[in-house]
Write a protein that holds these residues in place. Structure first.
Motif, PDB file in Angstrom:
ATOM      1  N   THR A   1       0.838  -1.207   0.000  1.00 10.73           N
ATOM      2  CA  THR A   1       0.000   0.000   0.000  1.00 10.73           C
ATOM      3  C   THR A   1       0.872   1.257   0.000  1.00 10.73           C
ATOM      4  N   ALA A   2       1.982   1.221   0.739  1.00  9.62           N
ATOM      5  CA  ALA A   2       2.885   2.373   0.781  1.00  9.62           C
ATOM      6  C   ALA A   2       3.541   2.611  -0.574  1.00  9.62           C
ATOM      7  N   VAL A   3       3.928   1.543  -1.278  1.00  9.59           N
ATOM      8  CA  VAL A   3       4.497   1.686  -2.622  1.00  9.59           C
ATOM      9  C   VAL A   3       3.475   2.312  -3.565  1.00  9.59           C
ATOM     10  N   GLN A   4       2.251   1.830  -3.505  1.00 11.85           N
ATOM     11  CA  GLN A   4       1.200   2.378  -4.362  1.00 11.85           C
ATOM     12  C   GLN A   4       0.975   3.863  -4.085  1.00 11.85           C
ATOM     13  N   GLU A   5       1.065   4.241  -2.824  1.00 13.93           N
ATOM     14  CA  GLU A   5       0.902   5.652  -2.468  1.00 13.93           C
ATOM     15  C   GLU A   5       2.063   6.474  -3.028  1.00 13.93           C
ATOM     16  N   ALA A   6       3.297   5.927  -2.983  1.00 11.75           N
ATOM     17  CA  ALA A   6       4.462   6.626  -3.541  1.00 11.75           C
ATOM     18  C   ALA A   6       4.275   6.858  -5.032  1.00 11.75           C
ATOM     19  N   GLN A   7       3.772   5.856  -5.739  1.00  8.64           N
ATOM     20  CA  GLN A   7       3.543   6.005  -7.181  1.00  8.64           C
ATOM     21  C   GLN A   7       2.385   6.957  -7.458  1.00  8.64           C
ATOM     22  N   ARG A   8       1.354   6.923  -6.597  1.00  9.60           N
ATOM     23  CA  ARG A   8       0.231   7.842  -6.783  1.00  9.60           C
ATOM     24  C   ARG A   8       0.680   9.293  -6.650  1.00  9.60           C
ATOM     25  N   ARG A   9       1.698   9.517  -5.815  1.00  9.47           N
ATOM     26  CA  ARG A   9       2.221  10.868  -5.614  1.00  9.47           C
ATOM     27  C   ARG A   9       3.182  11.293  -6.722  1.00  9.47           C
ATOM     28  N   GLY A  10       3.405  10.444  -7.680  1.00 14.64           N
ATOM     29  CA  GLY A  10       4.265  10.793  -8.801  1.00 14.64           C
ATOM     30  C   GLY A  10       5.538   9.979  -8.896  1.00 14.64           C
ATOM     31  N   GLY A  11       5.777   9.087  -7.929  1.00 10.33           N
ATOM     32  CA  GLY A  11       6.950   8.222  -7.986  1.00 10.33           C
ATOM     33  C   GLY A  11       8.215   8.914  -7.524  1.00 10.33           C
ATOM     34  N   ASN A  12       9.303   8.133  -7.550  1.00 11.65           N
ATOM     35  CA  ASN A  12      10.625   8.609  -7.150  1.00 11.65           C
ATOM     36  C   ASN A  12      10.605   9.166  -5.728  1.00 11.65           C
ATOM     37  N   GLN A  13      10.028   8.394  -4.797  1.00 16.92           N
ATOM     38  CA  GLN A  13      10.000   8.812  -3.406  1.00 16.92           C
ATOM     39  C   GLN A  13       9.786   7.624  -2.488  1.00 16.92           C
ATOM     40  N   VAL A  14      10.021   7.850  -1.198  1.00 17.60           N
ATOM     41  CA  VAL A  14       9.885   6.819  -0.176  1.00 17.60           C
ATOM     42  C   VAL A  14       8.689   7.175   0.701  1.00 17.60           C
ATOM     43  N   VAL A  15       7.786   6.215   0.916  1.00 18.50           N
ATOM     44  CA  VAL A  15       6.604   6.434   1.746  1.00 18.50           C
ATOM     45  C   VAL A  15       6.601   5.429   2.888  1.00 18.50           C
ATOM     46  N   LEU A  16       6.338   5.909   4.097  1.00 20.46           N
ATOM     47  CA  LEU A  16       6.230   5.047   5.266  1.00 20.46           C
ATOM     48  C   LEU A  16       4.810   4.506   5.390  1.00 20.46           C
ATOM     49  N   ALA A  17       4.695   3.224   5.676  1.00 18.15           N
ATOM     50  CA  ALA A  17       3.382   2.652   5.970  1.00 18.15           C
ATOM     51  C   ALA A  17       2.916   3.198   7.312  1.00 18.15           C
ATOM     52  N   PRO A  18       1.649   3.520   7.459  1.00 18.69           N
ATOM     53  CA  PRO A  18       1.166   4.062   8.738  1.00 18.69           C
ATOM     54  C   PRO A  18       1.199   3.012   9.847  1.00 18.69           C
ATOM     55  N   ILE A  19       1.374   3.471  11.072  1.00 17.59           N
ATOM     56  CA  ILE A  19       1.340   2.592  12.239  1.00 17.59           C
ATOM     57  C   ILE A  19      -0.062   2.621  12.808  1.00 17.59           C
ATOM     58  N   PRO A  20      -0.752   1.496  12.876  1.00 21.79           N
ATOM     59  CA  PRO A  20      -2.098   1.474  13.438  1.00 21.79           C
ATOM     60  C   PRO A  20      -2.120   2.034  14.856  1.00 21.79           C
ATOM     61  N   PHE A  21      -3.215   2.677  15.214  1.00 22.81           N
ATOM     62  CA  PHE A  21      -3.324   3.337  16.510  1.00 22.81           C
ATOM     63  C   PHE A  21      -3.069   2.363  17.656  1.00 22.81           C
ATOM     64  N   GLY A  22      -3.554   1.150  17.502  1.00 25.71           N
ATOM     65  CA  GLY A  22      -3.393   0.157  18.577  1.00 25.71           C
ATOM     66  C   GLY A  22      -1.970  -0.307  18.765  1.00 25.71           C
ATOM     67  N   ASN A  23      -1.079  -0.041  17.761  1.00 27.96           N
ATOM     68  CA  ASN A  23       0.321  -0.482  17.865  1.00 27.96           C
ATOM     69  C   ASN A  23       1.238   0.587  18.446  1.00 27.96           C
ATOM     70  N   LEU A  24       0.692   1.762  18.737  1.00 30.11           N
ATOM     71  CA  LEU A  24       1.520   2.835  19.278  1.00 30.11           C
ATOM     72  C   LEU A  24       1.843   2.578  20.736  1.00 30.11           C
ATOM     73  N   GLY A  25       2.987   3.100  21.146  1.00 34.10           N
ATOM     74  CA  GLY A  25       3.346   3.004  22.548  1.00 34.10           C
ATOM     75  C   GLY A  25       4.252   1.840  22.843  1.00 34.10           C
TER      76      GLY A  25
END
Length: 342
Positions: free
Chosen positions: A318-342
């Motif tokens: 999903t993060a790769v697809q988001e990087a390409q949606r933004r025009g490519g040639n970039q690094v995107v971090l996958a989001p951390i689910p709220f329950g995994n914080l802390g």
């Protein structure tokens, strides 16, 4: 700037005066403005009478070009200044200008002082009997282009030789023939081992999916070999930028995966951003043309992004697809689910 002085250029006042006298006031102002703009830029300016085939104006730079410092070129014809084949090329270009009645740019090579020099000449018709030309020398620029092309050809031959040696050494090793990296089966095994190790030792690791961005139409026109060269180039970069404890694999036609053992999300992002920049600067050559490497990357971490194999893969995809949606040639971090914080 005194227009009449500029037009005379210190040569044959009768020839230049006759042309200059025929100009209207508006033409005088235009000539003054044009010469005032272009001559300080190093452009060489001429006006030629097509009726006589002789120059009625030549800037000082044109006189120096043909080593006629005192006489200038006013009153001279091309046959007094150039070789017959060069004269013919000039005549053809001038005929094209008068036939089209518009601005025409042509390239000319002249032998001057035992050296070949290259010019881009922009011509425009002045009325029905004169042609104005602005000459811009391109000799050094062409030399630089030639040297660059030779360097690219040399790099291409070196890359071909290195890839051939690599393939010969890796035959039967279970690696991808093109990129030199491990294949999908090895990646899946390594991912399971990394999940098991990180779970037992309570530590992080990062999963990065990398996709080649779509090539331009010009690169696609080069065919499958261009795609292969880019895969080879990316393989070289991944092998050079991963540690022995990491795993870099080819997992699809356009996609790669990297497991960064013991690395958190922030560190993984910094390393992949550095890799992306290095790939952008990497020279990958085919037929003397630099193909370039443009990558989209998606970075996920275990266990913060996801703690299961399929969820971790999905997050990085999903993060790769988001990087390409933004025009490519970039690094995107996958989001951390709220329950995994802390």
């Amino acid at each position: 700037m005194d227009t009449s002085a500029a037009l005379h250029s210190g040569a044959s006042p009768q020839a230049s005066d006759a042309w200059f006298a025929s100009l209207s006031l508006a033409d005088h102002e235009l000539a003054n403005g044009v010469l005032g703009l272009v001559e300080p830029l190093g452009l060489l300016v001429t006006v030629k009478s097509l009726a006589t085939g002789r120059y009625v104006h030549g800037s000082a730079g044109m006189a120096a070009l043909f080593e006629r410092h005192e006489a200038g070129i006013v009153g001279a014809g091309d046959n007094e200044l150039m070789r017959p084949d060069e004269v013919l090329a000039m005549r053809r270009a001038e005929q094209a200008v008068m036939a089209q009645r518009t601005v025409v740019v042509s390239e000319h090579r002249l032998e001057l002082g035992g050296r070949r020099r290259e010019f881009a000449v922009t011509r425009v018709p002045l009325g029905g009997e004169h042609v104005m030309a602005m000459w811009a020398e391109r000799t050094e620029e062409r030399h630089r282009e030639t040297h660059l092309q030779r360097a690219l050809n040399q790099i291409e031959q070196q890359q071909k030789a290195l890839e051939q040696i690599r393939r010969e050494m890796q035959q039967g090793s279970g690696r991808d023939d093109v990129s030199g990296l491990y294949l999908r089966a090895q990646f899946d095994d390594q991912l399971l081992r990394e999940i098991d190790l990180s779970t037992r030792e309570h530590r992080e690791f990062a999963l990065v999916l990398i996709a080649l961005d779509p090539a331009s139409a010009a690169i696609q026109a080069l065919g499958p070999e261009a795609h292969q060269r880019m895969l080879e180039g990316l393989g070289r970069m991944l092998r050079a930028n991963t540690r022995a404890m990491d795993a870099a694999c080819r997992v699809g036609e356009h996609t790669f995966a990297v497991l960064l053992s013991g690395v958190g999300l922030a560190t993984a992002h910094a390393r992949m951003e550095q890799l992306r920049r290095q790939c952008t600067a990497q020279i990958v050559v085919l037929n003397g043309q630099d193909l370039g490497l443009s990558l989209s990357m998606g970075v996920a971490s275990f266990p913060h992004t996801a703690s299961k194999q399929d969820e971790l893969l999905k997050a990085s995809e999903t993060a790769v697809q988001e990087a390409q949606r933004r025009g490519g040639n970039q690094v995107v971090l996958a989001p951390i689910p709220f329950g995994n914080l802390g």
